[in-house]
Design an enzyme around this catalytic site. Structure first.
Site, PDB file in Angstrom:
ATOM      1  N   TRP A 187       0.890  -1.163   0.000  1.00  0.00           N
ATOM      2  CA  TRP A 187       0.000   0.000   0.000  1.00  0.00           C
ATOM      3  C   TRP A 187       0.929   1.214   0.000  1.00  0.00           C
ATOM      4  O   TRP A 187       1.617   1.492   0.978  1.00  0.00           O
ATOM      5  CB  TRP A 187      -0.870  -0.025   1.249  1.00  0.00           C
ATOM      6  CG  TRP A 187      -2.019   0.918   1.213  1.00  0.00           C
ATOM      7  CD1 TRP A 187      -3.189   0.778   0.503  1.00  0.00           C
ATOM      8  CD2 TRP A 187      -2.142   2.138   1.928  1.00  0.00           C
ATOM      9  NE1 TRP A 187      -4.012   1.845   0.745  1.00  0.00           N
ATOM     10  CE2 TRP A 187      -3.407   2.697   1.615  1.00  0.00           C
ATOM     11  CE3 TRP A 187      -1.317   2.840   2.818  1.00  0.00           C
ATOM     12  CZ2 TRP A 187      -3.859   3.898   2.145  1.00  0.00           C
ATOM     13  CZ3 TRP A 187      -1.774   4.041   3.342  1.00  0.00           C
ATOM     14  CH2 TRP A 187      -3.033   4.553   3.005  1.00  0.00           C
TER      15      TRP A 187
ATOM     16  N   GLY B 163       5.671  -0.300   6.543  1.00  0.00           N
ATOM     17  CA  GLY B 163       6.037   0.792   7.448  1.00  0.00           C
ATOM     18  C   GLY B 163       6.765   1.901   6.730  1.00  0.00           C
ATOM     19  O   GLY B 163       6.747   1.987   5.503  1.00  0.00           O
TER      20      GLY B 163
ATOM     21  N   GLU C 250     -22.181   6.746  10.905  1.00  0.00           N
ATOM     22  CA  GLU C 250     -21.708   5.467  10.383  1.00  0.00           C
ATOM     23  C   GLU C 250     -22.366   5.157   9.034  1.00  0.00           C
ATOM     24  O   GLU C 250     -21.697   4.693   8.103  1.00  0.00           O
ATOM     25  CB  GLU C 250     -21.995   4.365  11.421  1.00  0.00           C
ATOM     26  CG  GLU C 250     -21.641   2.953  11.012  1.00  0.00           C
ATOM     27  CD  GLU C 250     -20.154   2.713  10.758  1.00  0.00           C
ATOM     28  OE1 GLU C 250     -19.337   3.600  11.012  1.00  0.00           O
ATOM     29  OE2 GLU C 250     -19.838   1.619  10.267  1.00  0.00           O
TER      30      GLU C 250
ATOM     31  N   LYS D 217     -20.290   4.682   5.557  1.00  0.00           N
ATOM     32  CA  LYS D 217     -20.412   3.481   4.717  1.00  0.00           C
ATOM     33  C   LYS D 217     -20.730   3.885   3.277  1.00  0.00           C
ATOM     34  O   LYS D 217     -20.178   3.345   2.326  1.00  0.00           O
ATOM     35  CB  LYS D 217     -21.529   2.559   5.233  1.00  0.00           C
ATOM     36  CG  LYS D 217     -21.186   1.813   6.489  1.00  0.00           C
ATOM     37  CD  LYS D 217     -20.279   0.645   6.191  1.00  0.00           C
ATOM     38  CE  LYS D 217     -19.386   0.232   7.320  1.00  0.00           C
ATOM     39  NZ  LYS D 217     -18.509   1.157   7.967  1.00  0.00           N
TER      40      LYS D 217
ATOM     41  N   LYS E 275      -7.538  -1.631   4.999  1.00  0.00           N
ATOM     42  CA  LYS E 275      -8.264  -2.189   6.145  1.00  0.00           C
ATOM     43  C   LYS E 275      -7.665  -1.720   7.456  1.00  0.00           C
ATOM     44  O   LYS E 275      -8.366  -1.413   8.399  1.00  0.00           O
ATOM     45  CB  LYS E 275      -8.217  -3.716   6.068  1.00  0.00           C
ATOM     46  CG  LYS E 275      -8.937  -4.425   7.199  1.00  0.00           C
ATOM     47  CD  LYS E 275     -10.437  -4.265   7.077  1.00  0.00           C
ATOM     48  CE  LYS E 275     -11.194  -4.957   8.195  1.00  0.00           C
ATOM     49  NZ  LYS E 275     -12.579  -4.444   8.261  1.00  0.00           N
TER      50      LYS E 275
HETATM   51  C1  F6R Z   1     -14.839   2.085   7.989  1.00  0.00           C
HETATM   52  C2  F6R Z   1     -13.659   1.478   8.577  1.00  0.00           C
HETATM   53  C3  F6R Z   1     -12.637   2.346   9.212  1.00  0.00           C
HETATM   54  C4  F6R Z   1     -12.085   1.681  10.497  1.00  0.00           C
HETATM   55  C5  F6R Z   1     -10.923   2.512  11.055  1.00  0.00           C
HETATM   56  C6  F6R Z   1     -10.404   1.955  12.356  1.00  0.00           C
HETATM   57  O1  F6R Z   1     -15.711   1.129   7.475  1.00  0.00           O
HETATM   58  O2  F6R Z   1     -13.500   0.297   8.540  1.00  0.00           O
HETATM   59  O3  F6R Z   1     -13.135   3.614   9.471  1.00  0.00           O
HETATM   60  O4  F6R Z   1     -13.120   1.578  11.420  1.00  0.00           O
HETATM   61  O5  F6R Z   1      -9.892   2.567  10.111  1.00  0.00           O
HETATM   62  O6  F6R Z   1      -9.902   0.660  12.185  1.00  0.00           O
HETATM   63  P1  F6R Z   1      -9.613  -0.255  13.437  1.00  0.00           P
HETATM   64  O7  F6R Z   1     -10.928  -0.584  14.060  1.00  0.00           O
HETATM   65  O8  F6R Z   1      -8.923  -1.456  12.886  1.00  0.00           O
HETATM   66  O9  F6R Z   1      -8.756   0.543  14.366  1.00  0.00           O
END
Ligand code: F6R
Length: 608
Positions: free
Chosen positions: A74, A101, A481, A485, A603
């Site tokens: 990424w 990183g 939210e 989405k 993700k």
């Molecule tokens: C939206 C989404 C992101 C995560 C955010 C935090 O659908 O998935 O906004 O919620 O990047 O990610 P975590 O929960 O892994 O810290």
């Protein structure tokens, strides 16, 4: 964020590494590559775009060998091109490096390397590591990597192969996740357990500034001085089937369907026979809990929205002052917290850089930190004082669905537990709330069974450019939210507002036909919400209202009604969010978009 796999064993490494990369795809990436060692020679293949591009590039080429490393990148340093894809190599092509990183001092290192005659062939920071190995390697790859790590600044997971080491992959980590997979006659490293779950379920987490030597016969972990560090392995309950699509076109649709089961998992084993809660995981004595004076909940994106619901629940039940805030802002505003503050860090991945830094900052200020996370062994769980695992299982789609559900459920559990211990709710009331919570999975299933009209609505909204979401109280975080989405999946300009705020500005966005989705389950503020629906409708909005079964108060003002079953108002987010998830996914699908991997998103956001 980048996905990493390293393998040494008896199987053909190309298959093992590509299989691992495929399962890591969910992390988001824009190029991919592998290096396979065979007959004293490293063969490197890398390609911009999806794994299918890489596989096409490899085509009929033969890449035999039982040692390999692989990467999905990424982009951070340099655009996502073939030459910037990993593995990166040294001048002689003897060393292959994959990296997740950012090496913050790479420019200084590059200047030194160029002065000493090395030629760069990419824009990446990663490449410097390959050249440094080339310079310093004296027959001991692990020692070489340890010495290099001491000169690197920033965050990294490095996995390195050298053509003169036919039975060794060396990996190192600082600030980013790395997990070892322990097999029989084969061993693995990966960004997370999904990288090797098809082959072994025995895993060991790698700690900060550790170097791992992976051989067929075993794995050795050392610190940067070369001292061997012992550590425990753990058994991973997830299986490969859980990480596959289960017949759905997209992981996200499967994960939406899994939500009733996911909530049950979050609740499982945490309710005692007397109907009260048992949350030893908080690692806090009753006195510690009574000493809490304030709670601060931090998270990013959807996790922040879950935290906002938590704020309403904790305030109501535990009668504590609660702030919920975006982790990315937290440490830059000089927060007033200390020993009597409980900080709750909400993160599905447990690796989000901003949330991790918020955890570190909170601990530096002596607050007690509780991680609410899905990922056992994640950095946030390890760096917090305690972890409450949400047990949602792997979430592959980039957009969070079941992780939000399970985070909200976990927030309710924390709220009720604090109330139980602090005595702010009597035990019968806590029991009653827990009984309501236990009934929720069946209600979520009922909502899922009624999604036909939502799919129809998705077809009607497919060409919209802007959609507004309104809610009040716990409906407000769900408005945020729902809008997130729709933005991230369908690329529609969507915004969520507290319904009471619209007259202070946002109502100017409403024109003839603007879709306005109002989250209006039965609630004490119902009458006010009905007013808000009327207000936007009077200005031409197409009103789409999520309402409780049997509630007719809003019917005259709703162009479309989506019904949900009745539950206690504080618990309604677990129901109202479902149609919003389905709507966004279906609009994205109708627009021909990749529901699981929306553009520009990762993700797990492991850079600030
Ligand atoms: C939206 C989404 C992101 C995560 C955010 C935090 O659908 O998935 O906004 O919620 O990047 O990610 P975590 O929960 O892994 O810290």
């Amino acid at each position: 964020m980048c996905g990493i796999v390293g393998y040494v064993g008896e199987q053909q490494a190309l298959e093992v590494v590509l299989g691992g990369l495929r399962r890591l795809e969910y992390r988001g990436y824009d190029s991919a590559g592998v290096a396979i060692l065979h007959g004293g020679r490293l063969q490197v293949e890398r390609k911009a775009g999806k794994l299918s591009n890489l596989e096409k590039e490899i085509g009929e080429k033969s890449l035999p060998g039982t040692l390999g490393i692989g990467h999905t990148r990424w982009a951070t340093h340099g655009p996502p091109t073939d030459r910037n894809a990993h593995p990166q190599v040294d001048c002689a092509g003897k060393v292959a490096v994959v990296h997740n990183g950012t090496i913050e001092n790479f420019e200084v290192l590059v200047r030194g390397l160029e002065d000493r005659g090395h030629t760069r062939t990419s824009d990446t920071d990663t490449e410097v590591v390959a050249h440094l190995v080339e310079e310093r390697y004296d027959g001991d790859l692990a020692a070489t990597v340890r010495s290099i790590c001491q000169d690197l600044e920033g965050s990294f997971v490095l996995v390195i192969a050298h053509q003169d080491e036919p039975d060794l992959v060396v990996a190192a980590r600082r600030n980013l996740p790395l997990v070892i997979g322990l097999g029989e006659g084969e061993n693995f490293v990966g960004s997370d357990v999904t990288a090797f779950i098809a082959h072994t379920r025995e895993a060991r987490a790698v700690e900060q500034d550790q170097v791992v030597e992976v051989r067929r016969s075993g794995v050795t972990v050392t610190d940067l001085e070369g001292n061997v560090v012992e550590g425990d392995s753990y058994h991973v309950d997830w299986d490969t089937a859980a990480a596959e699509k289960g017949g759905h076109e997209f992981f996200m649709l499967k994960e939406i369907e899994e939500q009733p089961a996911a909530i049950r998992e979050t609740l499982g084993g945490r309710l005692q026979e007397d109907g009260l809660l048992h949350l030893d995981e908080l690692s806090m004595s009753d006195q510690d809990i009574r000493d809490i004076e304030q709670v601060v909940i931090v998270g990013c994106g959807s996790a922040y929205h879950s935290g906002l619901v938590g704020k309403y629940a904790l305030e109501r039940w535990a009668r504590l002052p609660v702030q919920a805030e975006m982790a990315s802002e937290f440490r830059y505003r000089d927060p007033v917290i200390g020993r009597s503050t409980l900080v709750i860090a909400v993160s599905q991945s447990g690796e989000t850089a901003d949330t991790l830094e918020a955890v570190r900052h909170a601990r530096h200020l002596r607050a007690k930190v509780l991680a609410v996370t899905n990922t056992v062994g994640s950095t946030i769980s390890r760096e917090s004082d305690a972890a409450l695992y949400t047990r949602g299982g792997p979430e592959v789609a980039v957009a969070s669905t079941k992780s939000v559900m399970t985070q909200i459920t976990a927030m309710y559990l924390v709220g009720l537990y604090l109330a139980q211990v602090r005595g702010t709710r009597d035990p019968d009331e806590v029991r009653a709330h827990l009984a309501d919570l236990q009934a929720v999975p069946a209600l979520v299933q009922e909502v899922l069974d009624r999604m036909g009209p939502v799919r129809q609505l998705a077809r009607e909204l497919v060409d919209e450019e802007r959609v507004l979401f309104l809610g009040r109280h716990v409906g407000y975080p769900m408005a945020l939210e729902g809008a997130l989405k729709l933005k991230e999946l369908a690329y529609i300009g969507a915004e969520g507002f507290p319904a009471g705020e619209i007259k202070h500005g946002p109502i100017a966005l409403v024109e003839q036909g603007t879709p306005v989705i109002v989250i209006a389950p039965r609630h004490a503020l119902q009458a006010k919400l009905v007013n808000n629906v009327q207000e936007v409708r009077a200005r031409g909005a197409r009103t789409i209202v999520i309402a409780t079964d049997g509630d007719e108060s809003v019917t005259p003002y709703a162009d479309t009604i989506i019904r949900i079953p009745d539950t206690k108002s504080l618990l309604t987010p677990l129901l109202t969010i479902v149609p919003l998830q389905v709507l966004s996914a279906e609009i994205a699908r109708a627009r021909g978009l990749d529901v699981d991997q929306p553009r520009n998103l990762a993700k797990s956001v492991t850079v600030e």
